[in-house]
Enzyme design. Structure first.
Site, PDB file in Angstrom:
ATOM      1  N   GLY A  27      42.550 -27.524   7.922  1.00 36.08           N
ATOM      2  CA  GLY A  27      42.866 -28.908   8.272  1.00 36.08           C
ATOM      3  C   GLY A  27      43.887 -29.007   9.388  1.00 36.08           C
ATOM      4  CG  LEU A  29      40.435 -30.675  11.277  1.00 37.19           C
ATOM      5  CD1 LEU A  29      39.110 -31.410  11.043  1.00 37.19           C
ATOM      6  CD2 LEU A  29      40.250 -29.172  11.125  1.00 37.19           C
ATOM      7  CG  HIS A  30      44.034 -27.792  16.730  1.00 38.61           C
ATOM      8  ND1 HIS A  30      43.146 -26.896  17.274  1.00 38.61           N
ATOM      9  CD2 HIS A  30      44.757 -27.086  15.813  1.00 38.61           C
ATOM     10  CE1 HIS A  30      43.344 -25.694  16.751  1.00 38.61           C
ATOM     11  NE2 HIS A  30      44.303 -25.778  15.841  1.00 38.61           N
ATOM     12  N   GLY A  32      40.861 -27.059  19.135  1.00 39.27           N
ATOM     13  CA  GLY A  32      40.357 -25.702  18.864  1.00 39.27           C
ATOM     14  C   GLY A  32      39.323 -25.733  17.744  1.00 39.27           C
ATOM     15  CG  HIS A  33      40.473 -26.799  13.782  1.00 40.18           C
ATOM     16  ND1 HIS A  33      41.732 -27.357  13.845  1.00 40.18           N
ATOM     17  CD2 HIS A  33      40.612 -25.681  13.025  1.00 40.18           C
ATOM     18  CE1 HIS A  33      42.582 -26.617  13.171  1.00 40.18           C
ATOM     19  NE2 HIS A  33      41.942 -25.588  12.666  1.00 40.18           N
ATOM     20  N   GLY A 144      37.464 -18.584  14.886  1.00 45.67           N
ATOM     21  CA  GLY A 144      38.072 -18.466  16.207  1.00 45.67           C
ATOM     22  C   GLY A 144      38.627 -17.072  16.470  1.00 45.67           C
ATOM     23  CE  LYS A 146      46.423 -19.578  17.495  1.00 46.76           C
ATOM     24  NZ  LYS A 146      46.767 -19.330  16.107  1.00 46.76           N
ATOM     25  CB  SER A 182      48.316 -22.986  16.487  1.00 42.01           C
ATOM     26  OG  SER A 182      48.852 -22.854  15.187  1.00 42.01           O
TER      27      SER A 182
HETATM   28  P1  AMP Z   1      42.952 -22.716  10.649  1.00 42.38           P
HETATM   29  O1  AMP Z   1      42.733 -24.141  10.278  1.00 42.38           O
HETATM   30  O2  AMP Z   1      44.177 -22.468  11.459  1.00 42.38           O
HETATM   31  O3  AMP Z   1      42.768 -21.769   9.484  1.00 42.38           O
HETATM   32  O4  AMP Z   1      41.759 -22.379  11.641  1.00 42.38           O
HETATM   33  C1  AMP Z   1      40.415 -22.567  11.275  1.00 42.38           C
HETATM   34  C2  AMP Z   1      39.536 -21.870  12.281  1.00 42.38           C
HETATM   35  O5  AMP Z   1      39.759 -22.423  13.564  1.00 42.38           O
HETATM   36  C3  AMP Z   1      39.817 -20.364  12.365  1.00 42.38           C
HETATM   37  O6  AMP Z   1      38.603 -19.667  12.494  1.00 42.38           O
HETATM   38  C4  AMP Z   1      40.657 -20.267  13.607  1.00 42.38           C
HETATM   39  O7  AMP Z   1      40.568 -19.019  14.241  1.00 42.38           O
HETATM   40  C5  AMP Z   1      40.042 -21.365  14.463  1.00 42.38           C
HETATM   41  N1  AMP Z   1      40.991 -21.782  15.479  1.00 42.38           N
HETATM   42  C6  AMP Z   1      42.293 -22.146  15.284  1.00 42.38           C
HETATM   43  N2  AMP Z   1      42.895 -22.397  16.465  1.00 42.38           N
HETATM   44  C7  AMP Z   1      41.940 -22.185  17.424  1.00 42.38           C
HETATM   45  C8  AMP Z   1      41.939 -22.264  18.848  1.00 42.38           C
HETATM   46  N3  AMP Z   1      43.029 -22.591  19.529  1.00 42.38           N
HETATM   47  N4  AMP Z   1      40.789 -21.977  19.497  1.00 42.38           N
HETATM   48  C9  AMP Z   1      39.679 -21.623  18.813  1.00 42.38           C
HETATM   49  N5  AMP Z   1      39.618 -21.525  17.476  1.00 42.38           N
HETATM   50  C10 AMP Z   1      40.736 -21.795  16.790  1.00 42.38           C
END
Ligand code: AMP
Length: 283
Positions: A27, A29-30, A32-33, A144, A146, A182
């Protein structure tokens, strides 16, 4: 449509024989998500986003309780991005109340990089991802680059457990300054945002040197450290590691091999940030 329970979600999915792409998230969410969601929508009739701040992957003293949570704003992001279903369970729905079964990825992949300081983190990640893949049974799941160590470990777990889901890795989305997007960037003030961008600048310097023929791991790591040294000395950055590893096995490499990952983790203030670049010798 938002589901918080497994049974109705499964009933809903069973009625639809559409191809499903899953984007697992925590969650906040930005963009990147959203880039992962966009990729999933290109490939599938149905896109499901899971939103779950997984307690099992947070260690003592980490930010489990403070981690940003805002389901309503995430719901709007998903709606705009064309997501069909959100799965947002509470912890007891995922784990019950007793001691849960856990998935233990290979130690060789979890002991280095973030695993050095985040003990048990990747057991938590592997466990929750395995559960989500079992619950939703998507054709494809999107992650990602990332979180490069996480992506490599998930690929291995899915392979080793014969889970019939294709894992797709997606490129890192960055802000104009180069800082990898992030959810934790919300913790940074404006000065820290500038400092944090230097992590990527340092990786880019190493990438330029690599493209000019420098393949020695120590030399590349030194370039990164030198670029960050003024921030380290002034304690604006607390560097945790800079490591060169094989992209697939995550084993440390002394020279760039076919595909290697130059990965960094550092604290800016109290915020722990990670980033990486992939160095590809065959490019
Ligand atoms: P998180 O919510 O941080 O657990 O991220 C969920 C998914 O989004 C994971 O697979 C992350 O690697 C991906 N993700 C997070 N930040 C980025 C980003 N800046 N660019 C691409 N994917 C991302």
């Amino acid at each position: 449509m938002v589901f918080s329970n497994i049974k109705p979600l499964r009933e809903y999915l069973n009625k639809r024989k559409a191809s499903v792409g899953l984007v697992p998230t925590m969650g906040a969410l930005h963009a990147g998500h959203v880039s992962l969601i966009d990729r999933a929508r290109q490939d599938h009739d149905y896109v499901i986003v899971s939103i779950f701040v997984n307690p099992l992957q947070f260690g003592a003293g980490e930010d489990y309780l403070e981690y940003p949570r805002d389901l309503e704003s995430d719901r709007l992001v998903c709606e705009k991005a064309g997501v069909d279903v959100i799965f947002a369970p509470v912890a007891s729905e995922m784990y019950g109340y007793g001691e849960p079964t856990k998935i233990i990825p290979p130690e060789s992949m979890t002991s280095g990089l973030c695993g050095r300081s985040r003990i048990g983190h990747f057991i938590g990640v592997a466990t929750v991802v395995t559960k989500l893949l079992n619950i939703i049974q998507p054709q494809t799941a999107y992650f990602g680059q990332k979180d490069g160590q996480q992506l490599a470990i998930i690929r291995q777990v899915v392979k080793d457990l014969h889970i019939p889901t294709e894992v797709v890795g997606c490129p890192i989305l960055r802000s104009a300054s180069g800082l990898a997007l992030s959810s934790r960037n919300q913790y940074l003030n404006s000065e820290q945002l500038v400092t944090a961008a230097s992590l990527y600048q340092a990786l880019k310097l190493a990438e330029t040197a690599f493209n000019q023929g420098e393949h020695d791991g120590e030399a590349l790591i030194l370039l990164v450290k030198e670029h960050l040294s003024k921030y380290i000395v002034s304690q604006q950055i607390d560097l945790e590691y800079v490591d060169l590893v094989d992209l697939v096995t995550l084993e440390p490499v002394s020279r760039v091999k076919a595909k290697s990952m130059l990965a960094i983790a550092a604290r800016v203030g109290n915020t722990r940030l990670i980033d990486n670049i992939v160095l590809n010798i065959n490019k």
